[in-house]
Design a protein around this motif. Structure first.
Motif, PDB file in Angstrom:
ATOM      1  N   THR A   1       0.853  -1.172   0.000  1.00 43.82           N
ATOM      2  CA  THR A   1       0.000   0.000   0.000  1.00 43.82           C
ATOM      3  C   THR A   1       0.889   1.223   0.000  1.00 43.82           C
ATOM      4  O   THR A   1       1.666   1.434   0.920  1.00 43.82           O
ATOM      5  CB  THR A   1      -0.908   0.017   1.242  1.00 43.82           C
ATOM      6  N   SER A   2       0.775   2.011  -1.051  1.00 44.61           N
ATOM      7  CA  SER A   2       1.600   3.201  -1.138  1.00 44.61           C
ATOM      8  C   SER A   2       0.983   4.329  -0.314  1.00 44.61           C
ATOM      9  O   SER A   2      -0.218   4.337  -0.035  1.00 44.61           O
ATOM     10  CB  SER A   2       1.742   3.651  -2.591  1.00 44.61           C
ATOM     11  N   VAL A   3       1.826   5.235   0.070  1.00 44.33           N
ATOM     12  CA  VAL A   3       1.358   6.403   0.815  1.00 44.33           C
ATOM     13  C   VAL A   3       0.358   7.176  -0.022  1.00 44.33           C
ATOM     14  O   VAL A   3      -0.677   7.617   0.482  1.00 44.33           O
ATOM     15  CB  VAL A   3       2.552   7.292   1.230  1.00 44.33           C
ATOM     16  N   SER A   4       0.625   7.320  -1.322  1.00 46.55           N
ATOM     17  CA  SER A   4      -0.287   8.082  -2.184  1.00 46.55           C
ATOM     18  C   SER A   4      -1.659   7.409  -2.272  1.00 46.55           C
ATOM     19  O   SER A   4      -2.678   8.093  -2.305  1.00 46.55           O
ATOM     20  CB  SER A   4       0.300   8.293  -3.570  1.00 46.55           C
ATOM     21  N   LEU A  63      -3.037   5.612   0.111  1.00 45.88           N
ATOM     22  CA  LEU A  63      -3.672   5.878   1.404  1.00 45.88           C
ATOM     23  C   LEU A  63      -4.230   7.296   1.462  1.00 45.88           C
ATOM     24  O   LEU A  63      -5.326   7.521   1.977  1.00 45.88           O
ATOM     25  CB  LEU A  63      -2.675   5.652   2.548  1.00 45.88           C
ATOM     26  N   ILE A  64      -3.489   8.235   0.915  1.00 49.04           N
ATOM     27  CA  ILE A  64      -3.954   9.629   0.870  1.00 49.04           C
ATOM     28  C   ILE A  64      -5.197   9.742   0.009  1.00 49.04           C
ATOM     29  O   ILE A  64      -6.175  10.386   0.391  1.00 49.04           O
ATOM     30  CB  ILE A  64      -2.827  10.558   0.368  1.00 49.04           C
ATOM     31  N   ARG A  65      -5.170   9.097  -1.171  1.00 52.45           N
ATOM     32  CA  ARG A  65      -6.351   9.128  -2.061  1.00 52.45           C
ATOM     33  C   ARG A  65      -7.569   8.538  -1.365  1.00 52.45           C
ATOM     34  O   ARG A  65      -8.671   9.062  -1.467  1.00 52.45           O
ATOM     35  CB  ARG A  65      -6.064   8.376  -3.358  1.00 52.45           C
ATOM     36  N   GLU A  66      -7.397   7.433  -0.659  1.00 53.04           N
ATOM     37  CA  GLU A  66      -8.511   6.806   0.060  1.00 53.04           C
ATOM     38  C   GLU A  66      -9.053   7.737   1.139  1.00 53.04           C
ATOM     39  O   GLU A  66     -10.268   7.859   1.310  1.00 53.04           O
ATOM     40  CB  GLU A  66      -8.062   5.480   0.667  1.00 53.04           C
ATOM     41  N   ALA A  67      -8.178   8.399   1.869  1.00 52.48           N
ATOM     42  CA  ALA A  67      -8.609   9.337   2.909  1.00 52.48           C
ATOM     43  C   ALA A  67      -9.350  10.517   2.292  1.00 52.48           C
ATOM     44  O   ALA A  67     -10.395  10.949   2.805  1.00 52.48           O
ATOM     45  CB  ALA A  67      -7.414   9.826   3.723  1.00 52.48           C
ATOM     46  N   GLU A  68      -8.831  11.039   1.184  1.00 53.37           N
ATOM     47  CA  GLU A  68      -9.503  12.143   0.496  1.00 53.37           C
ATOM     48  C   GLU A  68     -10.873  11.720  -0.016  1.00 53.37           C
ATOM     49  O   GLU A  68     -11.839  12.484   0.052  1.00 53.37           O
ATOM     50  CB  GLU A  68      -8.638  12.655  -0.657  1.00 53.37           C
ATOM     51  N   GLU A  69     -10.970  10.505  -0.533  1.00 56.30           N
ATOM     52  CA  GLU A  69     -12.256   9.989  -1.032  1.00 56.30           C
ATOM     53  C   GLU A  69     -13.262   9.865   0.103  1.00 56.30           C
ATOM     54  O   GLU A  69     -14.431  10.203  -0.051  1.00 56.30           O
ATOM     55  CB  GLU A  69     -12.060   8.651  -1.742  1.00 56.30           C
ATOM     56  N   ARG A  70     -12.821   9.369   1.250  1.00 57.80           N
ATOM     57  CA  ARG A  70     -13.713   9.276   2.418  1.00 57.80           C
ATOM     58  C   ARG A  70     -14.206  10.652   2.836  1.00 57.80           C
ATOM     59  O   ARG A  70     -15.389  10.837   3.122  1.00 57.80           O
ATOM     60  CB  ARG A  70     -13.011   8.586   3.584  1.00 57.80           C
ATOM     61  N   GLN A  71     -13.308  11.626   2.850  1.00 59.35           N
ATOM     62  CA  GLN A  71     -13.700  12.987   3.208  1.00 59.35           C
ATOM     63  C   GLN A  71     -14.708  13.542   2.209  1.00 59.35           C
ATOM     64  O   GLN A  71     -15.698  14.161   2.597  1.00 59.35           O
ATOM     65  CB  GLN A  71     -12.486  13.907   3.268  1.00 59.35           C
ATOM     66  N   LEU A  72     -14.457  13.312   0.933  1.00 56.86           N
ATOM     67  CA  LEU A  72     -15.376  13.775  -0.100  1.00 56.86           C
ATOM     68  C   LEU A  72     -16.753  13.159   0.091  1.00 56.86           C
ATOM     69  O   LEU A  72     -17.776  13.848   0.014  1.00 56.86           O
ATOM     70  CB  LEU A  72     -14.833  13.443  -1.492  1.00 56.86           C
ATOM     71  N   GLN A  73     -16.801  11.860   0.338  1.00 56.60           N
ATOM     72  CA  GLN A  73     -18.084  11.182   0.529  1.00 56.60           C
ATOM     73  C   GLN A  73     -18.836  11.742   1.730  1.00 56.60           C
ATOM     74  O   GLN A  73     -20.058  11.865   1.699  1.00 56.60           O
ATOM     75  CB  GLN A  73     -17.875   9.673   0.666  1.00 56.60           C
TER      76      GLN A  73
END
Length: 95
Positions: free
Chosen positions: A6-9, A11-21
């Motif tokens: 799991t790359s850091v990028s 993980l960041i994308r997943e966190a951003e997606e959760r925030q967006l949702q």
């Protein structure tokens, strides 16, 4: 975790997606009437049109890719409004 990388990028994308949702879910409350939605679309259309006029040429000109993106956003706003009002000029989107 053998075999999983799991790359850091990612993980960041997943966190951003959760925030967006979460933000999108929150935008569903309070429920707006169709007329209120049309009014907000009008406001956004005016704002986006003004931005395009101000920044598409002259001393304040923004990069071409920003102008192209703004025009595409304006097209989406105008066509969404057309669809909401049942405009006969709105292309059939299927689905």
């Amino acid at each position: 975790m053998a075999g999983q990388s799991t790359s850091v990028s990612s993980l960041i994308r997943e966190a951003e997606e959760r925030q967006l949702q979460e933000v999108v879910a929150g935008a569903r409350t309070p429920s707006l009437s169709v007329e209120q939605i049309r009014q907000r679309l009008d406001e956004m259309i005016r704002s986006k049109s003004g931005w395009i006029q101000r920044f598409s040429e002259g001393r304040s000109k923004r990069p071409d890719h920003e102008i192209v993106k703004a025009r595409a956003q304006l097209a989406a706003l105008v066509q969404a409004k057309d669809l909401l009002k049942g405009d006969q000029n709105a292309p059939d989107r299927g689905g």
